[in-house]
Each structure stands twice: as C-alpha cells, then as structure tokens.
Design a protein around this motif. Structure first.
Motif, PDB file in Angstrom:
ATOM      1  N   GLU A   1      17.137  -3.760  16.133  1.00  0.00           N
ATOM      2  CA  GLU A   1      17.757  -3.492  14.971  1.00  0.00           C
ATOM      3  C   GLU A   1      17.225  -4.690  13.805  1.00  0.00           C
ATOM      4  O   GLU A   1      17.452  -5.760  14.133  1.00  0.00           O
ATOM      5  N   VAL A   2      16.687  -4.197  12.798  1.00  0.00           N
ATOM      6  CA  VAL A   2      16.148  -4.986  11.892  1.00  0.00           C
ATOM      7  C   VAL A   2      16.986  -4.749  10.570  1.00  0.00           C
ATOM      8  O   VAL A   2      17.214  -3.736   9.813  1.00  0.00           O
ATOM      9  N   ALA A   3      17.399  -5.738   9.717  1.00  0.00           N
ATOM     10  CA  ALA A   3      18.248  -5.688   8.497  1.00  0.00           C
ATOM     11  C   ALA A   3      17.656  -6.728   7.716  1.00  0.00           C
ATOM     12  O   ALA A   3      17.219  -7.936   7.948  1.00  0.00           O
ATOM     13  N   SER A   4      17.581  -6.549   6.229  1.00  0.00           N
ATOM     14  CA  SER A   4      17.278  -7.469   5.222  1.00  0.00           C
ATOM     15  C   SER A   4      17.652  -7.266   4.001  1.00  0.00           C
ATOM     16  O   SER A   4      17.985  -6.019   3.356  1.00  0.00           O
ATOM     17  N   VAL A   5      18.251  -8.267   3.342  1.00  0.00           N
ATOM     18  CA  VAL A   5      18.631  -7.994   1.877  1.00  0.00           C
ATOM     19  C   VAL A   5      17.705  -7.707   0.891  1.00  0.00           C
ATOM     20  O   VAL A   5      17.716  -7.165  -0.263  1.00  0.00           O
ATOM     21  N   TYR A   6      16.306  -7.518   1.414  1.00  0.00           N
ATOM     22  CA  TYR A   6      15.079  -7.164   0.591  1.00  0.00           C
ATOM     23  C   TYR A   6      14.702  -5.933   1.030  1.00  0.00           C
ATOM     24  O   TYR A   6      13.385  -5.429   0.642  1.00  0.00           O
ATOM     25  N   ALA A   7      15.275  -5.228   1.785  1.00  0.00           N
ATOM     26  CA  ALA A   7      15.074  -3.788   2.308  1.00  0.00           C
ATOM     27  C   ALA A   7      14.483  -2.796   1.181  1.00  0.00           C
ATOM     28  O   ALA A   7      13.846  -2.035   1.501  1.00  0.00           O
TER      29      ALA A   7
ATOM     30  N   TYR B   1      19.036 -10.437  22.257  1.00  0.00           N
ATOM     31  CA  TYR B   1      18.713 -11.880  21.324  1.00  0.00           C
ATOM     32  C   TYR B   1      19.036 -11.470  20.010  1.00  0.00           C
ATOM     33  O   TYR B   1      19.141 -10.188  19.515  1.00  0.00           O
ATOM     34  N   ASP B   2      19.140 -12.517  19.085  1.00  0.00           N
ATOM     35  CA  ASP B   2      19.407 -12.331  17.883  1.00  0.00           C
ATOM     36  C   ASP B   2      18.841 -13.415  16.998  1.00  0.00           C
ATOM     37  O   ASP B   2      18.884 -14.539  16.977  1.00  0.00           O
ATOM     38  N   LEU B   3      17.743 -12.967  16.327  1.00  0.00           N
ATOM     39  CA  LEU B   3      16.753 -13.821  15.383  1.00  0.00           C
ATOM     40  C   LEU B   3      17.072 -13.797  14.004  1.00  0.00           C
ATOM     41  O   LEU B   3      17.027 -12.731  13.444  1.00  0.00           O
ATOM     42  N   ARG B   4      17.525 -14.953  13.349  1.00  0.00           N
ATOM     43  CA  ARG B   4      17.682 -14.854  11.943  1.00  0.00           C
ATOM     44  C   ARG B   4      16.942 -15.878  11.136  1.00  0.00           C
ATOM     45  O   ARG B   4      16.847 -16.962  11.187  1.00  0.00           O
ATOM     46  N   MET B   5      16.079 -15.130  10.306  1.00  0.00           N
ATOM     47  CA  MET B   5      15.096 -16.099   9.375  1.00  0.00           C
ATOM     48  C   MET B   5      15.780 -16.639   8.133  1.00  0.00           C
ATOM     49  O   MET B   5      16.577 -16.005   7.771  1.00  0.00           O
ATOM     50  N   ALA B   6      15.577 -17.859   7.993  1.00  0.00           N
ATOM     51  CA  ALA B   6      16.360 -18.632   6.766  1.00  0.00           C
ATOM     52  C   ALA B   6      15.614 -17.986   5.620  1.00  0.00           C
ATOM     53  O   ALA B   6      14.314 -17.670   5.409  1.00  0.00           O
ATOM     54  N   ASP B   7      16.441 -17.647   4.389  1.00  0.00           N
ATOM     55  CA  ASP B   7      15.978 -17.321   3.259  1.00  0.00           C
ATOM     56  C   ASP B   7      15.952 -18.106   2.312  1.00  0.00           C
ATOM     57  O   ASP B   7      16.854 -18.878   1.644  1.00  0.00           O
ATOM     58  N   ASP B   8      14.723 -18.199   1.899  1.00  0.00           N
ATOM     59  CA  ASP B   8      14.220 -19.524   0.957  1.00  0.00           C
ATOM     60  C   ASP B   8      13.804 -18.547  -0.267  1.00  0.00           C
ATOM     61  O   ASP B   8      12.621 -18.881  -0.475  1.00  0.00           O
TER      62      ASP B   8
ATOM     63  N   ASP C   1       0.805  -1.224   0.249  1.00  0.00           N
ATOM     64  CA  ASP C   1       0.150  -0.065   0.019  1.00  0.00           C
ATOM     65  C   ASP C   1       0.977   1.251   0.030  1.00  0.00           C
ATOM     66  O   ASP C   1       0.372   2.609   0.082  1.00  0.00           O
ATOM     67  N   MET C   2       2.123   1.014  -0.003  1.00  0.00           N
ATOM     68  CA  MET C   2       2.938   2.237   0.043  1.00  0.00           C
ATOM     69  C   MET C   2       4.136   2.214  -0.927  1.00  0.00           C
ATOM     70  O   MET C   2       4.361   1.064  -1.152  1.00  0.00           O
ATOM     71  N   PRO C   3       4.985   3.236  -1.392  1.00  0.00           N
ATOM     72  CA  PRO C   3       5.892   3.250  -2.121  1.00  0.00           C
ATOM     73  C   PRO C   3       7.027   2.251  -1.682  1.00  0.00           C
ATOM     74  O   PRO C   3       7.309   2.079  -0.411  1.00  0.00           O
ATOM     75  N   ALA C   4       7.723   1.702  -2.759  1.00  0.00           N
ATOM     76  CA  ALA C   4       8.718   0.554  -2.282  1.00  0.00           C
ATOM     77  C   ALA C   4       9.904   1.155  -1.438  1.00  0.00           C
ATOM     78  O   ALA C   4      10.284   0.569  -0.467  1.00  0.00           O
ATOM     79  N   GLU C   5      10.263   2.657  -1.559  1.00  0.00           N
ATOM     80  CA  GLU C   5      11.446   3.018  -0.943  1.00  0.00           C
ATOM     81  C   GLU C   5      11.159   3.228   0.636  1.00  0.00           C
ATOM     82  O   GLU C   5      11.892   3.308   1.651  1.00  0.00           O
ATOM     83  N   ASP C   6       9.622   3.333   0.876  1.00  0.00           N
ATOM     84  CA  ASP C   6       9.252   3.559   2.375  1.00  0.00           C
ATOM     85  C   ASP C   6       8.787   2.244   3.029  1.00  0.00           C
ATOM     86  O   ASP C   6       8.668   2.202   4.204  1.00  0.00           O
ATOM     87  N   ARG C   7       8.619   1.263   2.495  1.00  0.00           N
ATOM     88  CA  ARG C   7       8.139  -0.144   2.979  1.00  0.00           C
ATOM     89  C   ARG C   7       8.886  -0.534   4.550  1.00  0.00           C
ATOM     90  O   ARG C   7       8.465  -0.625   5.261  1.00  0.00           O
ATOM     91  N   PHE C   8      10.330  -0.581   4.092  1.00  0.00           N
ATOM     92  CA  PHE C   8      11.062  -0.985   5.272  1.00  0.00           C
ATOM     93  C   PHE C   8      11.083  -0.323   6.336  1.00  0.00           C
ATOM     94  O   PHE C   8      10.891  -0.782   7.570  1.00  0.00           O
ATOM     95  N   ASP C   9      11.216   1.141   6.009  1.00  0.00           N
ATOM     96  CA  ASP C   9      11.136   1.845   7.337  1.00  0.00           C
ATOM     97  C   ASP C   9       9.722   1.963   8.048  1.00  0.00           C
ATOM     98  O   ASP C   9       9.754   2.056   9.401  1.00  0.00           O
TER      99      ASP C   9
END
Length: 335
Positions: free
Chosen positions: A31-37, A114-121, A10-18
């Motif tokens: 702290e959140v990080a993603s290669v799909y940010a 804590y450190d939670l890392r989601m697997a990338d499928d 529902d929002m522009p791609a560049e604003d989604r992760f923020d």
C-alpha cells in the motif's frame, strides 16, 4: 538497453501516482500513500536480470506499507533490498524499528509485514537502488537472514562497497547493456548479495564453491581497477591483499577470464587506458611518458615495446594518427 524506464513527467499529473504504484506492484506489492499523490514526481528504471530485479529510483516522499492482509493475499516469496542514496526513512519490520540514512542498505521479507516511511524534506526526492529476488535463491538459513531484517546495514567498505559499486554501475551502463547480458548480470548481483549477506550473518560456509569463486573474481577485478596506476601491482601483491594463495588467484582468475592470466589482463587494461589518453585531443600537450606512468608503466622503453606489440605502431605514431586531419597536417608541416 536494459530495463523499462518510468518518468512521471511523461504523463498527466492525475495519472502519475497510479502508474507509479502499478510499476512497483510488479516486484513489491504494498500500500502506497503520499501527500504529493496529486502531482507525484518519480523516476525509475526497472531492470529484470533473470530472476533478479534491480530498480534505481528517485521519488517524492511516500509511505510503503505491506500489512498482514496483503501478505496473506499475495506473497511472492522474495527478499527486497534497498540501498538508500539520498534522503532518510524509518522502517518497522520483523520486530525492529529503526532510522535509515544515506549509505544504509535494508532488507525486508515479503512474507512479513513492514512499514517504510520516507522523511519529508519539503518534497525533496528520495533516491535509492532496490534489488528484489526469490528467497529460494539465497543459500542462507532463514533464521540467519531473520537476524538482518529491518536493520540499517552499512555498505561503506569491503564486500558491501563492492556490491554498491556493481549496482551503481548497472544504473550508469543500462543504456549500453544488451538484453542478452541480463541473465549473466543477474547471476553476478546474486552472487555478490549472497556473499555479503553470508558475511554479515556469519554463514559463509553455506555458500556454494562456485559463488565464492565468482565473488572472489569480482573482488580481485575491483582491486586491480583501483590500482592500475601502481607500477608495483602484480599477482603476488593481489594475492596477499586478498589473503589467498597465488595458485588460487590464478585458478579463479582464469575461470573468470576464460584463460587470460592476471598479468596479461593488467597489461592489456593499462595499454588500453594509455591508448585512450593518447587519442584524446585534450591531452595532446601531455608527454607520452607521463601518460604511460599514469597507467602504471613508468619505463618508457618497456611501454613503447608493449604498445607496438599490441597495436602495431609506437605510441608517438599512434598519437599522430589519432589527431584530426587539419591538426595532423600542421604537425607534419612543422617537422
């Protein structure tokens, strides 16, 4: 409707992760990080049920890290629980490191890193339901809860299964629930969580009597709903299945139902189910006695008498009245 809905589309791609990070910061700062940010995909409904927050979500793989500096700077003193529905992850927390699979529920303490890392499928969305609540509301000793942190806790049966059914039901019914229902629903979620965690930690004696009564009522209701089709379902059978006395069953149930007896509630739910089926045009060709038997009412005369007492007409008359007018006219012309 209960809850704030977030959809990245529902929002522009560049604003989604923020926006996604800002939404999560309302209940679990990290702290959140993603290669799909750059073009993040996520959906979430944030349901605030009194002091309890429930978050059904689906999101692209990411890493969620709450470091020592973040803990020192902002500690809401909450437990964060997440039921993983689809996908996998690795969690480092409270001196433990382990893999999480679908069907696992894990607990983290906001006062510890804590450190939670989601697997990338291949960018496939990870699905889960989160629950956040103040630690002060959980009637368990901190050292007992410490034994459960950072582990994959199975919830496939017993109290855990009842909890997951409750959480899934909240997600399905969120659009029809009223904001005034929120505090009461939050209390039910907290009671189920408390009872389940106390069972895992072997600390059930720490639960208040009111919590134990409410949890028992929820267990009894779930059992009844799953066995409504069984004509042998009765208060003695229910009491035996839960290893409680018949008098305790009646006492707990009357408190929950505001005075309605177990047998009366079972009969009402069976009749309501049969009534819905009789009004369903897709089941018009199904004999009335078959519908009644499906709802645990195999004796036709007893069903007809109870149906008439509840709705003022016999089952056959009700089914005819429920037909669309053109169909009803054709049926009448054949008589």
């Amino acid at each position: 409707m209960i809850g704030l809905t977030f959809r990245s589309e529902d929002m522009p791609a560049e604003d989604r992760f923020d926006h996604w990070r800002a939404l999560l910061d309302r209940s679990r700062a990290s702290e959140v990080a993603s290669v799909y940010a750059r073009d993040y995909r996520a959906e979430c409904r944030l349901m605030e049920l009194g002091p309890v927050t429930v978050l059904p979500m689906a999101c692209a793989p990411a890493r969620y890290r709450r470091g020592t500096r973040t803990v020192r700077g902002t500690d809401p003193e909450r437990y964060h629980l997440t039921l993983l529905l689809d996908g996998s992850a690795t969690l480092d927390h409270a001196g433990r490191s382990g893999a999480l699979r679908p069907g696992d529920l894990h607990v983290v303490d906001s006062s510890r890193p804590y450190d939670l890392r989601m697997a990338d499928d291949g960018g496939r969305l990870v699905r889960g339901i989160g629950v956040d609540f103040p630690k002060a509301l959980l009637p368990l000793p901190p050292h007992r809860m410490g034994e459960l942190l950072g582990r994959g806790l199975p919830v496939q049966d017993g109290m855990g299964a009842l909890l997951t059914q409750m959480l899934a039901g909240l997600e399905r019914q969120a659009d029809t629930l009223r904001p005034t229902d929120a505090p009461r629903l939050g209390a039910v979620v907290l009671d189920l969580l408390s009872a389940w965690l106390a069972q895992l930690a072997e600390a059930e004696a720490a639960l208040a009597p009111e919590t134990r009564h409410r949890v028992m009522a929820e267990r009894v209701l779930a059992f009844i709903k799953q066995n409504l089709h069984d004509p042998e379902l009765s208060p003695p059978v229910i009491a035996a299945a839960h290893h409680i006395s018949l008098s305790y069953l009646h006492r707990v149930f009357r408190q929950w139902s505001q005075g309605e007896s177990v047998a009366a509630w079972i009969r009402r739910r069976r009749l309501e189910g049969a009534r819905r089926d009789l009004a369903d045009p897709l089941l018009r060709g199904t004999p009335i006695h078959t519908i009644a038997a499906r709802w645990g009412l195999p004796r036709a005369s007893d069903f007809t008498r109870a149906f008439r007492a509840a709705y003022g007409v016999c089952p056959k008359e009700f089914r005819c009245q429920a037909l669309p007018e053109p169909v009803r006219a054709r049926v009448a012309n054949k008589v």
